[in-house]
Design an enzyme around this catalytic site. Structure first.
Site, PDB file in Angstrom:
ATOM      1  N   GLY A 127     -12.177   3.462   0.736  1.00 56.62           N
ATOM      2  CA  GLY A 127     -11.112   2.480   0.532  1.00 56.62           C
ATOM      3  C   GLY A 127     -10.036   2.961  -0.428  1.00 56.62           C
ATOM      4  O   GLY A 127     -10.142   4.036  -1.036  1.00 56.62           O
ATOM      5  N   HIS A 128      -9.021   2.132  -0.591  1.00 55.62           N
ATOM      6  CA  HIS A 128      -7.879   2.518  -1.424  1.00 55.62           C
ATOM      7  C   HIS A 128      -8.260   2.645  -2.900  1.00 55.62           C
ATOM      8  O   HIS A 128      -9.091   1.927  -3.406  1.00 55.62           O
ATOM      9  CB  HIS A 128      -6.699   1.560  -1.279  1.00 55.62           C
ATOM     10  CG  HIS A 128      -7.025   0.111  -1.383  1.00 55.62           C
ATOM     11  ND1 HIS A 128      -6.077  -0.860  -1.208  1.00 55.62           N
ATOM     12  CD2 HIS A 128      -8.180  -0.545  -1.617  1.00 55.62           C
ATOM     13  CE1 HIS A 128      -6.639  -2.032  -1.351  1.00 55.62           C
ATOM     14  NE2 HIS A 128      -7.899  -1.881  -1.593  1.00 55.62           N
ATOM     15  N   ASN A 129      -7.617   3.617  -3.547  1.00 54.47           N
ATOM     16  CA  ASN A 129      -7.755   3.838  -4.982  1.00 54.47           C
ATOM     17  C   ASN A 129      -9.109   4.368  -5.418  1.00 54.47           C
ATOM     18  O   ASN A 129      -9.423   4.377  -6.603  1.00 54.47           O
ATOM     19  CB  ASN A 129      -7.437   2.552  -5.773  1.00 54.47           C
ATOM     20  CG  ASN A 129      -6.006   2.104  -5.582  1.00 54.47           C
ATOM     21  OD1 ASN A 129      -5.658   1.538  -4.540  1.00 54.47           O
ATOM     22  ND2 ASN A 129      -5.163   2.384  -6.549  1.00 54.47           N
ATOM     23  N   GLN A 176       0.886  -1.177   0.000  1.00 49.70           N
ATOM     24  CA  GLN A 176       0.000   0.000   0.000  1.00 49.70           C
ATOM     25  C   GLN A 176       0.913   1.212   0.000  1.00 49.70           C
ATOM     26  O   GLN A 176       1.159   1.834   1.025  1.00 49.70           O
ATOM     27  CB  GLN A 176      -0.910  -0.033   1.239  1.00 49.70           C
ATOM     28  CG  GLN A 176      -1.730  -1.308   1.381  1.00 49.70           C
ATOM     29  CD  GLN A 176      -2.791  -1.483   0.285  1.00 49.70           C
ATOM     30  OE1 GLN A 176      -3.388  -0.497  -0.185  1.00 49.70           O
ATOM     31  NE2 GLN A 176      -3.031  -2.722  -0.127  1.00 49.70           N
ATOM     32  N   SER A 236     -11.247   1.097  -5.153  1.00 50.88           N
ATOM     33  CA  SER A 236     -11.346   1.375  -6.589  1.00 50.88           C
ATOM     34  C   SER A 236     -12.743   1.776  -7.045  1.00 50.88           C
ATOM     35  O   SER A 236     -13.129   1.533  -8.185  1.00 50.88           O
ATOM     36  CB  SER A 236     -10.875   0.162  -7.399  1.00 50.88           C
ATOM     37  OG  SER A 236      -9.556  -0.183  -7.043  1.00 50.88           O
TER      38      SER A 236
END
Lengths: 325, 325, 325
Positions: free
Chosen positions: C216-218, C175, C236
């Site tokens: 969340g990530h992205n 990450q 995403s």
């Protein structure tokens, strides 16, 4: 690091120039010179062929032109993760930040990293190579294993939610148990694990909790369990090893989820329910197939009503005719 | 403490040796010498008979052999909780931790405990014997009653969520009201109560909120209300006294829940809805019985579709026959 | 300030005495001498007529008696918000609280306010006039634009939730990406935005997140998006500009919500789904109208079952009769 060195980390086979220098991981599309990317799905093959990465981690060298530098492995994504760890080590210099408050009686491993504004209560144990990010709170007497990563604000050992109703209101039920977090657990920001009323709450080895997960008092979460963000687990729930739990799931108290079960996001489990291995979804949870069929049928409701109406009409005609007849 | 002393705390009747020393509470199965446990349900009688506790708190002495030391009371669980409090006092030495940041104009009772990294804003009042665990944040101007327990990271008085849309985006609506937390409230880790836009947000006396509950601006939560973890309450919601709310429930704005209503976990209440006394569940909420019937019917959907198909076939035959006839 | 001055801020038209002094905003019913309130809905007209406010912000002067002091504007609520900002400025004296921990390599604007116990990691950028309330945590390398307001405990840049399963458990997926928060964003208490695995997570200009939202990530959240409390967004996800998302909504990964779509509270969006413009609700989400019809039909289920039973009986009779015939 050189491609050859990286390949050795993951027991891979180098294709092309093993001396190529790699400084960073990247995804296929963004990757440039000096970067390494991975392909683990056929659908990304066109992007792989166009990628400017200096090295690709792939499952099958045969699918690439001979001028590519490759590392061939059976699980490219896993290899990429391991290589990422080698290129971008996340280990932190062991230290206790001067703003952290650590009780005199706490036993913190000298190899742990304790970030700013962390609070560690009395008689707490923190194992080797733990990383406690800012604002983590460990209440008195909890035990943290080795290599545990706690993101910002994780709260371990706050009182469980238990009261006894009486005529005038609620009497707090004693919350004098503890919490045990085993080795290699990681928890996301603001995840909370409450202390047991009596006994202990446990998070098993290698289990991963996302952000803002709530684990109530006296829960026993097994090993290698994965729980996504904002899931809430009431008191005395047992989740056995290797379960996978989606986000925003809610567990009633005294639920038991058997080994390896998978529960979809937003599912709701009634108190006392035993969830057998398999894939589950819905409120209340049911086997995924059954839930999907039910959903499909629900979308037919309007049609069914129309059909019933029409049948009623036909029958009425038949009945009328019979009476005439 | 002696059994006799403990019994006096709960107005119990001692059976056996009142001089027995008790040092700790425990559950039936774990209890050992020097420990006290309780039985309040017939199903735990076998465990009770086998328990090695030095004293049991029971409802009916007649069900135990004469060599047991007992405290007989009408509500064993309540007695256990009170005795637990006596044996394991949770009072904290009044103090303000040196890392806490307390505004000069704040009025903090000298009997309160203010933990590490707590922030108390200007013109805040904190009453007698409050316990503020690490990282609690009290924004400017909020009022905390007496004997209030705020677990780690509780946030009182952050701005409510209000904006006015205009051509270019959103203009923040003023959030200049306040929050009043009455006596004997307890809140779990990271629970947030937002300040009112104008006026005040209120949490009534004796109310208990679990971890990560969100209370929006201008809400009025009554007395002795219990709300489980991760429930979210939009702005201007009224929850009257003695309601019990499950976990992960969502309230639309301007909802009113009438006195004593019980709402099951994961329920959803539409904006403006009035929830009458009774037990409620579902999204949107409906009376529990009705919800259960609906759920039962939903599981019959496949059967209903098959039945309709069959009826259609029979009718078609009858109609065809009639036409022939 | 004088009514005349306030009116100029909002391009209004003064009716009555522009010299009237106003010290505070208030709602219609609570307002007293020296206070200003607004009316933007016919249903509040009776309260408006009885209000003791020294000035009212109104849409149409014609509806008020001639002795009232008014500010006439086309959008009274917006004008009230702007006037509230003028009367109750929330700007904070630029400063970094002595308990804040700011990495040497961080670039914090001299016009920003950094509250108690804030942690700012290495190579972080914080823009002009930002307000970081107590306990905000900015992990290394994240970028915060101008005029961003982060309420207590907001956590930007914690690791995303990504692992690769192998024989022995889970390997953390790197990450190492970042987070970019654009100008004029506001986030409620304990909202978390995870860093990208690779690349960046983005919150667009003018977007407002309520308390305890998980991103969340992205993810890529557009401009002027509003997201209510406790909503969870998996990795995403793309939410395009001007969307409005209710509370406790859950997004599966790789979802895309198209520009301006509105999603009701507690909705659930399946992974990979594309949500077109319009109003959506339910689990899984469907167009609001369709969802409402389905709900209405679900309440007819008992009736439908009874009807089917009756039809079956009638048909059985007809069939029996035919056989006899």
């Amino acid at each position: 690091m050189k491609v050859q060195e990286l390949s050795e980390i993951v027991n891979g086979r180098v294709v092309g120039d093993g001396e190529t220098q790699i400084v960073r991981i990247a995804d296929l599309e963004q990757a440039r010179k000096g970067e390494i990317a991975y392909v683990d799905d056929e659908k990304f093959m066109p992007a792989a062929h166009e990628s400017r990465a200096s090295c690709l981690i792939v499952r099958d060298r045969e699918k690439f032109s001979s001028n590519r530098t490759l590392i061939e492995v059976s699980n490219p994504k896993l290899a990429f993760a391991l290589i990422g760890e080698a290129l971008h080590p996340t280990d932190r210099e062991p230290s206790i930040h001067p703003t952290a408050v650590v009780a005199e009686t706490a036993d913190v491993s000298p190899t742990a990293y304790i970030g700013p504004h962390v609070t560690i209560g009395a008689y707490v144990t923190v194992g080797d190579k733990c990383v406690l990010h800012p604002n983590v709170v460990l209440y008195d007497g909890v035990t943290i294993g080795n290599r545990v990563i706690l993101h910002a604000g994780v709260c371990i050992g706050a009182d469980g939610f238990g009261y006894v109703r009486h005529e005038l209101g609620y009497q707090k039920f004693p919350q004098i148990g503890t919490v045990v977090i085993e080795d290699d657990v990681e928890m996301g920001a603001y995840t909370c694990v409450d202390r047991a009323a009596l006994g202990r709450t446990r998070i098993g080895r290698g289990t991963k909790l996302d952000n803002m997960v709530h684990v109530g008092h006296n829960c026993d979460i097994g090993e290698r369990v994965v729980i996504a963000a904002q899931t809430g687990i009431s008191g005395s729930v047992v989740i056995e090893d290797d379960c996978v739990i989606g986000g925003q799931v809610g567990f009633g108290d005294h639920t038991r989820v058997q080994k390896g079960a998978i529960i979809g996001s937003k599912a709701g489990i009634l108190p006392g329910k035993i969830v057998r291995p398999g894939v589950w979804w819905g409120i209340p949870v049911q086997p995924l197939d059954q839930y999907k069929r039910m959903n499909a049928n629900m979308n037919k409701l309007a049609e069914m009503r129309a059909e019933i109406k029409q049948l009623r009409q036909l029958i009425d005609e038949l009945v009328t005719e019979r009476q005439k007849g």
